[in-house]
Design an enzyme around this catalytic site. Structure first.
Site, short mmCIF file in Angstrom:
data_model
loop_
_atom_site.label_atom_id
_atom_site.label_comp_id
_atom_site.label_asym_id
_atom_site.label_seq_id
_atom_site.Cartn_x
_atom_site.Cartn_y
_atom_site.Cartn_z
N ASP A 1 -1.55 -6.16 1.70
CA ASP A 1 -2.85 -5.46 1.57
C ASP A 1 -4.00 -5.93 0.54
OD1 ASP A 1 -1.58 -5.07 -0.91
OD2 ASP A 1 -1.17 -2.77 -0.45
N HIS B 1 4.11 5.75 -1.99
CA HIS B 1 3.54 4.88 -0.95
C HIS B 1 3.83 3.65 -0.99
CE1 HIS B 1 0.07 3.71 -4.28
NE2 HIS B 1 0.90 2.83 -4.08
N GLU C 1 -0.34 5.70 2.26
CA GLU C 1 -0.49 6.88 1.50
C GLU C 1 0.36 8.07 1.95
OE1 GLU C 1 -1.41 6.82 -1.62
OE2 GLU C 1 -2.91 5.27 -1.80
C1 F6R Z 1 0.53 -3.85 -3.76
C2 F6R Z 1 0.90 -2.64 -3.03
C3 F6R Z 1 1.29 -1.08 -3.63
C4 F6R Z 1 1.89 -1.40 -5.12
C5 F6R Z 1 2.42 -0.10 -5.58
C6 F6R Z 1 3.17 0.06 -6.74
O1 F6R Z 1 0.37 -4.88 -2.96
O2 F6R Z 1 1.13 -2.50 -1.84
O3 F6R Z 1 2.03 -0.44 -2.95
O4 F6R Z 1 3.28 -1.83 -4.67
O5 F6R Z 1 1.15 0.69 -5.88
O6 F6R Z 1 2.15 -0.56 -7.61
P1 F6R Z 1 2.65 -1.21 -9.32
O7 F6R Z 1 3.68 -2.12 -8.99
O8 F6R Z 1 1.54 -1.51 -10.04
O9 F6R Z 1 3.35 -0.03 -9.97
#
Ligand code: F6R
Length: 263
Positions: free
Chosen positions: A82, A153, A158
């Site tokens: 993303d 998510h 979401e």
């Molecule tokens: C990132 C992504 C998000 C994250 C998720 C967890 O490319 O797609 O889904 O994997 O928000 O984020 P962290 O690892 O920062 O807790």
């Protein structure tokens, strides 16, 4: 004997493997080991990659392996999950920039082989369709690395009332904007939209590897593994994938009831 990592099972299917690690370092090393095995096992390996804090330790370990000469990125192609929209790849808050800083600039990858959704595209819908067409052309990535949001998510898919299949433009929820605000100077700077692989794009991966650490992820992990499959917990769809490995620390495993250490 004390061990730093324990496989958990729910005694049902074998398609979802769960490894609970003592700490983030162990988790990162185990995740990197799985990615490295895919890279070393193919002449033309394709990795699906993620941003966020969870995979940073994994990327550090991959860089270390590359430096010591046990992991070669020269033939690796990557597709990231993303990107914020609108945001240029050079912007230091973009996911493209993040990937350069945390992995690509430190390994022998050919940057022509790197793909991140174009958060700067004039026609963002078309950019999404083109990205999906690329995923179809390669037949899905060999392994998709995922983090998970506190709300379940994956990518920027979401919680909502439908699973969206292909790469698409998403409106970020308030909770995700709040969670991501820590990377920006002020909350108003956080983009409110993103372009993300959809649930269908993610499920095209031949293998899936999800990493999560910390108590904040415990609820999402329990719902993902043990709750109903529902678009209100997007990661719960992974229960239907044929080859998933979930690597978590003890804090993120704390709410599991059905999954227990393997006998
Ligand atoms: C990132 C992504 C998000 C994250 C998720 C967890 O490319 O797609 O889904 O994997 O928000 O984020 P962290 O690892 O920062 O807790």
């Amino acid at each position: 004997m004390a061990t730093n990592a324990t496989w958990y099972t729910n005694g049902k299917g074998k398609n979802v493997k769960v490894l609970v690690c003592k700490d983030y370092e162990t988790l990162s090393k185990r995740a990197a080991g799985i990615l490295a095995a895919v890279v070393n096992g193919k002449t033309d390996p394709i990795l699906g990659l993620a941003t966020g804090s969870s995979p940073v330790g994994t990327y550090k370990e991959l860089i270390r392996m590359n430096e010591e000469g046990t992991l070669d990125f020269s033939k690796v192609r990557t597709w990231n999950l993303d990107e914020y929209y609108p945001l240029a790849p050079e912007n230091d808050q973009s996911y493209h920039y993040f990937m350069n800083c945390n992995l690509f600039d430190h390994v022998n990858i050919d940057k022509n082989n790197v793909h991140v959704p174009d958060g700067n595209a004039a026609d963002i819908e078309q950019a999404g369709a083109d990205y999906e067409a690329q995923l179809d052309e390669i037949g899905g990535v060999d392994i998709q690395l995922l983090g998970i949001g506190n709300n379940g998510h994956i990518g920027f898919n979401e919680p909502t009332d439908v699973f969206v299949g292909p790469t698409h433009v998403v409106q970020l929820t308030e909770s995700t904007i709040q969670a991501n605000a820590r990377f920006f100077e002020k909350i108003e700077d956080v983009p409110t939209q993103a372009i993300s692989m959809g649930i269908g794009s993610i499920m095209k991966a031949k293998k899936i590897l999800l990493v999560a650490n910390g108590a904040g992820k415990a609820d999402a992990i329990a719902k993902t593994l043990e709750g109903p499959i529902t678009p209100f917990v997007p990661a719960s769809i992974l229960q239907l994938h044929q080859d998933v490995t979930i690597i978590i620390d003890e804090a993120a495993a704390a709410n599991l009831k059905e999954y227990k250490p393997e006998a």
